[in-house]
Scaffold this motif. Sequence first.
Motif, PDB file in Angstrom:
ATOM      1  N   SER A   1       0.834  -1.205   0.000  1.00 44.00           N
ATOM      2  CA  SER A   1       0.000   0.000   0.000  1.00 44.00           C
ATOM      3  C   SER A   1       0.864   1.249   0.000  1.00 44.00           C
ATOM      4  O   SER A   1       1.953   1.263   0.567  1.00 44.00           O
TER       5      SER A   1
ATOM      6  N   ILE B   1      -9.888  -0.356  13.041  1.00 40.49           N
ATOM      7  CA  ILE B   1      -8.801  -1.265  12.689  1.00 40.49           C
ATOM      8  C   ILE B   1      -7.841  -1.415  13.872  1.00 40.49           C
ATOM      9  O   ILE B   1      -7.432  -0.409  14.471  1.00 40.49           O
TER      10      ILE B   1
ATOM     11  N   SER C   1      -5.079  -4.825  15.593  1.00 42.64           N
ATOM     12  CA  SER C   1      -3.914  -5.652  15.256  1.00 42.64           C
ATOM     13  C   SER C   1      -4.286  -7.058  14.787  1.00 42.64           C
ATOM     14  O   SER C   1      -3.429  -7.934  14.711  1.00 42.64           O
TER      15      SER C   1
ATOM     16  N   PRO D   1      -5.537  -9.963  11.903  1.00 44.12           N
ATOM     17  CA  PRO D   1      -5.140 -10.118  10.491  1.00 44.12           C
ATOM     18  C   PRO D   1      -6.006  -9.237   9.575  1.00 44.12           C
ATOM     19  O   PRO D   1      -7.194  -9.030   9.841  1.00 44.12           O
ATOM     20  N   ILE D   2      -5.376  -8.726   8.512  1.00 42.16           N
ATOM     21  CA  ILE D   2      -6.028  -7.785   7.589  1.00 42.16           C
ATOM     22  C   ILE D   2      -7.371  -8.324   7.086  1.00 42.16           C
ATOM     23  O   ILE D   2      -8.359  -7.583   7.003  1.00 42.16           O
TER      24      ILE D   2
ATOM     25  N   TYR E   1     -10.617  -7.526   8.836  1.00 40.10           N
ATOM     26  CA  TYR E   1     -11.155  -6.186   8.609  1.00 40.10           C
ATOM     27  C   TYR E   1     -11.745  -6.063   7.208  1.00 40.10           C
ATOM     28  O   TYR E   1     -12.713  -5.330   7.016  1.00 40.10           O
ATOM     29  N   VAL E   2     -11.147  -6.784   6.254  1.00 41.20           N
ATOM     30  CA  VAL E   2     -11.688  -6.773   4.892  1.00 41.20           C
ATOM     31  C   VAL E   2     -13.122  -7.308   4.907  1.00 41.20           C
ATOM     32  O   VAL E   2     -14.034  -6.687   4.350  1.00 41.20           O
TER      33      VAL E   2
ATOM     34  N   ALA F   1      -1.670   1.036  13.500  1.00 43.52           N
ATOM     35  CA  ALA F   1      -2.746   0.369  12.761  1.00 43.52           C
ATOM     36  C   ALA F   1      -3.147   1.128  11.493  1.00 43.52           C
ATOM     37  O   ALA F   1      -3.890   0.603  10.668  1.00 43.52           O
TER      38      ALA F   1
ATOM     39  N   SER G   1      -1.366   1.851   8.849  1.00 36.98           N
ATOM     40  CA  SER G   1      -0.923   1.104   7.663  1.00 36.98           C
ATOM     41  C   SER G   1      -1.877  -0.043   7.358  1.00 36.98           C
ATOM     42  O   SER G   1      -2.208  -0.286   6.190  1.00 36.98           O
ATOM     43  N   SER G   2      -2.327  -0.751   8.406  1.00 33.46           N
ATOM     44  CA  SER G   2      -3.257  -1.868   8.212  1.00 33.46           C
ATOM     45  C   SER G   2      -4.589  -1.386   7.658  1.00 33.46           C
ATOM     46  O   SER G   2      -5.224  -2.084   6.859  1.00 33.46           O
TER      47      SER G   2
ATOM     48  N   ASP H   1      -4.088  -0.967   4.028  1.00 36.29           N
ATOM     49  CA  ASP H   1      -4.015  -2.307   3.438  1.00 36.29           C
ATOM     50  C   ASP H   1      -5.415  -2.891   3.275  1.00 36.29           C
ATOM     51  O   ASP H   1      -5.753  -3.419   2.203  1.00 36.29           O
ATOM     52  N   ALA H   2      -6.238  -2.818   4.320  1.00 37.78           N
ATOM     53  CA  ALA H   2      -7.584  -3.405   4.281  1.00 37.78           C
ATOM     54  C   ALA H   2      -8.431  -2.758   3.189  1.00 37.78           C
ATOM     55  O   ALA H   2      -9.110  -3.441   2.422  1.00 37.78           O
TER      56      ALA H   2
END
Lengths: 88, 88
Positions: free
Chosen positions: A78, B7, B9, B11-12, B15-16, B37, B39-40, B43-44
């Motif tokens: 990302s 969001i 900690s 796994p991504i 959240y997806v 979080a 960045s996550s 990512d999500a």
Amino acid sequence: MTENIYIGSKPILNYVTAIVTAFQRAPIVNVLARGRAISSAIDAVEVCRRSFLKDLCVDEINIGTEQMGSDDDLRNVSTINIQLSKTS
Amino acid sequence: MTENIYIGSKPILNYVTAIVTAFQRAPIVNVLARGRAISSAIDAVEVCRRSFLKDLCVDEINIGTEQMGSDDDLRNVSTINIQLSKTS
């Protein structure tokens, strides 16, 4: 005229000073980061805004995905692009 | 009607799926994260957009700072709010 600041794994204050000095050369500064460094990019912008450049304006934030690595180890990372300017 | 997804900690993909199912309940979904979080969160959103919800639209991204902790251990934490909708 825009300046680009790439955020990596150095201490946040290094990037804060980079952003502040970039505004002496250009009216628009892009802060770019990938992967884990995205959190640091936002930290750096927020420290700038709160402590150094009170008139900082976040014009636009774009997120995206870049492919990194070679054939065997291709993965998606990302990215973020934060466009900054000064109101005055 | 908006849904908020916080969001953390996990796994991504957790959240997806949370984002995808939130769109069955509301037309606008806010993805919120603090500190590491962030960045996550991006990512999500990117995984959602590329793999599950092709018509996903990032309406707005806001960044800010929140104070966390008690008197002795007060610290500033960066926050992000990503507002999502679907074009169709």
